[in-house]
Design a protein around this motif. Structure first.
Motif, PDB file in Angstrom:
ATOM      1  N   PHE A   1       4.057  -0.425   8.778  1.00 10.66           N
ATOM      2  CA  PHE A   1       3.046   0.593   9.031  1.00 10.66           C
ATOM      3  C   PHE A   1       3.686   1.959   9.266  1.00 10.66           C
ATOM      4  O   PHE A   1       3.100   2.990   8.941  1.00 10.66           O
ATOM      5  N   LEU A   2       4.872   1.968   9.805  1.00 12.86           N
ATOM      6  CA  LEU A   2       5.619   3.213   9.941  1.00 12.86           C
ATOM      7  C   LEU A   2       5.991   3.748   8.554  1.00 12.86           C
ATOM      8  O   LEU A   2       5.876   4.941   8.293  1.00 12.86           O
ATOM      9  N   GLU A   3       6.409   2.848   7.672  1.00  9.99           N
ATOM     10  CA  GLU A   3       6.701   3.236   6.285  1.00  9.99           C
ATOM     11  C   GLU A   3       5.445   3.795   5.616  1.00  9.99           C
ATOM     12  O   GLU A   3       5.483   4.840   4.959  1.00  9.99           O
ATOM     13  N   LEU A   4       4.324   3.115   5.804  1.00 11.95           N
ATOM     14  CA  LEU A   4       3.063   3.579   5.222  1.00 11.95           C
ATOM     15  C   LEU A   4       2.660   4.940   5.776  1.00 11.95           C
ATOM     16  O   LEU A   4       2.214   5.813   5.031  1.00 11.95           O
ATOM     17  N   SER A   5       2.839   5.147   7.073  1.00 10.76           N
ATOM     18  CA  SER A   5       2.482   6.442   7.645  1.00 10.76           C
ATOM     19  C   SER A   5       3.396   7.550   7.129  1.00 10.76           C
ATOM     20  O   SER A   5       2.960   8.694   6.951  1.00 10.76           O
ATOM     21  N   GLY A   6       4.649   7.227   6.853  1.00 16.20           N
ATOM     22  CA  GLY A   6       5.550   8.208   6.256  1.00 16.20           C
ATOM     23  C   GLY A   6       5.108   8.602   4.858  1.00 16.20           C
ATOM     24  O   GLY A   6       5.136   9.790   4.493  1.00 16.20           O
ATOM     25  N   VAL A   7       4.679   7.631   4.083  1.00 20.50           N
ATOM     26  CA  VAL A   7       4.193   7.926   2.733  1.00 20.50           C
ATOM     27  C   VAL A   7       2.865   8.674   2.798  1.00 20.50           C
ATOM     28  O   VAL A   7       2.604   9.565   1.979  1.00 20.50           O
ATOM     29  N   LEU A   8       2.020   8.358   3.773  1.00 20.80           N
ATOM     30  CA  LEU A   8       0.780   9.118   3.955  1.00 20.80           C
ATOM     31  C   LEU A   8       1.076  10.578   4.287  1.00 20.80           C
ATOM     32  O   LEU A   8       0.401  11.491   3.783  1.00 20.80           O
ATOM     33  N   ALA A   9       2.091  10.816   5.127  1.00 18.55           N
ATOM     34  CA  ALA A   9       2.487  12.183   5.441  1.00 18.55           C
ATOM     35  C   ALA A   9       3.012  12.892   4.195  1.00 18.55           C
ATOM     36  O   ALA A   9       2.704  14.072   3.961  1.00 18.55           O
ATOM     37  N   LEU A  10       3.806  12.181   3.398  1.00 21.07           N
ATOM     38  CA  LEU A  10       4.305  12.746   2.147  1.00 21.07           C
ATOM     39  C   LEU A  10       3.152  13.103   1.216  1.00 21.07           C
ATOM     40  O   LEU A  10       3.147  14.173   0.605  1.00 21.07           O
ATOM     41  N   ALA A  11       2.165  12.218   1.130  1.00 21.31           N
ATOM     42  CA  ALA A  11       1.006  12.468   0.269  1.00 21.31           C
ATOM     43  C   ALA A  11       0.211  13.676   0.774  1.00 21.31           C
ATOM     44  O   ALA A  11      -0.277  14.480  -0.021  1.00 21.31           O
TER      45      ALA A  11
ATOM     46  N   ARG B   1       3.421  14.518  -8.987  1.00 19.90           N
ATOM     47  CA  ARG B   1       4.401  15.583  -8.754  1.00 19.90           C
ATOM     48  C   ARG B   1       5.583  15.560  -9.722  1.00 19.90           C
ATOM     49  O   ARG B   1       6.289  16.551  -9.827  1.00 19.90           O
ATOM     50  N   CYS B   2       5.823  14.437 -10.399  1.00 19.13           N
ATOM     51  CA  CYS B   2       7.009  14.299 -11.261  1.00 19.13           C
ATOM     52  C   CYS B   2       6.585  13.792 -12.633  1.00 19.13           C
ATOM     53  O   CYS B   2       5.453  13.365 -12.836  1.00 19.13           O
ATOM     54  N   ASN B   3       7.543  13.791 -13.540  1.00 18.10           N
ATOM     55  CA  ASN B   3       7.248  13.173 -14.829  1.00 18.10           C
ATOM     56  C   ASN B   3       7.304  11.653 -14.687  1.00 18.10           C
ATOM     57  O   ASN B   3       7.746  11.127 -13.667  1.00 18.10           O
ATOM     58  N   ALA B   4       6.855  10.940 -15.697  1.00 17.92           N
ATOM     59  CA  ALA B   4       6.717   9.483 -15.605  1.00 17.92           C
ATOM     60  C   ALA B   4       8.053   8.783 -15.384  1.00 17.92           C
ATOM     61  O   ALA B   4       8.136   7.815 -14.627  1.00 17.92           O
ATOM     62  N   GLY B   5       9.114   9.259 -16.026  1.00 16.18           N
ATOM     63  CA  GLY B   5      10.429   8.628 -15.860  1.00 16.18           C
ATOM     64  C   GLY B   5      10.960   8.753 -14.443  1.00 16.18           C
ATOM     65  O   GLY B   5      11.462   7.783 -13.850  1.00 16.18           O
ATOM     66  N   THR B   6      10.847   9.938 -13.884  1.00 14.64           N
ATOM     67  CA  THR B   6      11.306  10.157 -12.512  1.00 14.64           C
ATOM     68  C   THR B   6      10.454   9.364 -11.526  1.00 14.64           C
ATOM     69  O   THR B   6      10.973   8.792 -10.563  1.00 14.64           O
ATOM     70  N   ALA B   7       9.147   9.300 -11.770  1.00 11.84           N
ATOM     71  CA  ALA B   7       8.259   8.528 -10.900  1.00 11.84           C
ATOM     72  C   ALA B   7       8.616   7.049 -10.936  1.00 11.84           C
ATOM     73  O   ALA B   7       8.640   6.380  -9.895  1.00 11.84           O
ATOM     74  N   LEU B   8       8.923   6.545 -12.116  1.00 12.89           N
ATOM     75  CA  LEU B   8       9.306   5.135 -12.250  1.00 12.89           C
ATOM     76  C   LEU B   8      10.595   4.840 -11.495  1.00 12.89           C
ATOM     77  O   LEU B   8      10.687   3.840 -10.776  1.00 12.89           O
TER      78      LEU B   8
ATOM     79  N   ALA C   1       0.839  -1.209   0.000  1.00  6.67           N
ATOM     80  CA  ALA C   1       0.000   0.000   0.000  1.00  6.67           C
ATOM     81  C   ALA C   1       0.872   1.256   0.000  1.00  6.67           C
ATOM     82  O   ALA C   1       0.570   2.237  -0.692  1.00  6.67           O
ATOM     83  N   ALA C   2       1.976   1.205   0.753  1.00 11.60           N
ATOM     84  CA  ALA C   2       2.897   2.341   0.774  1.00 11.60           C
ATOM     85  C   ALA C   2       3.511   2.563  -0.612  1.00 11.60           C
ATOM     86  O   ALA C   2       3.644   3.708  -1.065  1.00 11.60           O
ATOM     87  N   LEU C   3       3.866   1.487  -1.291  1.00 10.93           N
ATOM     88  CA  LEU C   3       4.457   1.606  -2.625  1.00 10.93           C
ATOM     89  C   LEU C   3       3.450   2.175  -3.625  1.00 10.93           C
ATOM     90  O   LEU C   3       3.790   3.050  -4.427  1.00 10.93           O
ATOM     91  N   VAL C   4       2.207   1.710  -3.576  1.00  8.88           N
ATOM     92  CA  VAL C   4       1.180   2.212  -4.498  1.00  8.88           C
ATOM     93  C   VAL C   4       0.909   3.693  -4.237  1.00  8.88           C
ATOM     94  O   VAL C   4       0.831   4.500  -5.173  1.00  8.88           O
ATOM     95  N   LEU C   5       0.782   4.064  -2.977  1.00 10.53           N
ATOM     96  CA  LEU C   5       0.550   5.472  -2.642  1.00 10.53           C
ATOM     97  C   LEU C   5       1.743   6.337  -3.044  1.00 10.53           C
ATOM     98  O   LEU C   5       1.572   7.451  -3.548  1.00 10.53           O
ATOM     99  N   PHE C   6       2.949   5.821  -2.855  1.00 10.40           N
ATOM    100  CA  PHE C   6       4.144   6.557  -3.278  1.00 10.40           C
ATOM    101  C   PHE C   6       4.143   6.751  -4.790  1.00 10.40           C
ATOM    102  O   PHE C   6       4.507   7.820  -5.285  1.00 10.40           O
ATOM    103  N   ALA C   7       3.704   5.733  -5.529  1.00  7.85           N
ATOM    104  CA  ALA C   7       3.626   5.847  -6.984  1.00  7.85           C
ATOM    105  C   ALA C   7       2.626   6.926  -7.396  1.00  7.85           C
ATOM    106  O   ALA C   7       2.891   7.716  -8.314  1.00  7.85           O
TER     107      ALA C   7
END
Length: 113
Positions: free
Chosen positions: A99-109, A68-75, A56-62
């Motif tokens: 879950f700590l990783e997921l909460s970090g990505v949620l904060a980033l989002a 926020r970025c172009n497709a190449g940078t996002a990949l 879930a953290a990886l999908v949200l990060f994607a």
């Protein structure tokens, strides 16, 4: 199956009393207890909770990267997160790290979106 402290705490008869004596945040143990009732207590079933949180953290990060970025940078960013030794380790262990990783990505989002 080797019993870990996480399984011991989550399967305690009085979870509230056990968590009061523990120094870790209670949400993971509450989720693990519910997860054990749904999927059982085999090692693979228990570790799948952390694996799902890491996915879930990886999908949200994607999603954040694509907005926020172009497709190449996002990949590149998503590949780096997916192959990160820490991320892979967190996804496999029966602790709250994923879950700590997921909460970090949620904060980033929350900041980025």
């Amino acid at each position: 199956m080797a019993r870990t402290i996480s399984v011991y705490v989550a399967s305690a008869a009085d979870l509230t009393e056990t968590l009061a004596a523990d120094r870790h945040p209670p949400l993971f143990f509450w989720l693990l207890r519910r997860w054990m009732h749904v999927v059982g207590d085999s090692e693979a079933a228990l570790r799948s909770l952390s694996a799902l949180a890491s996915c879930a953290a990886l999908v949200l990060f994607a999603v954040v990267c694509l907005r926020r970025c172009n497709a190449g940078t996002a990949l590149i960013g998503c590949v780096l997160l997916a192959l990160s030794p820490f991320s892979l380790w967190f996804a496999q262990e029966l602790r709250a790290s994923a879950f700590l990783e997921l909460s970090g990505v949620l904060a980033l989002a929350a900041i980025a979106l």
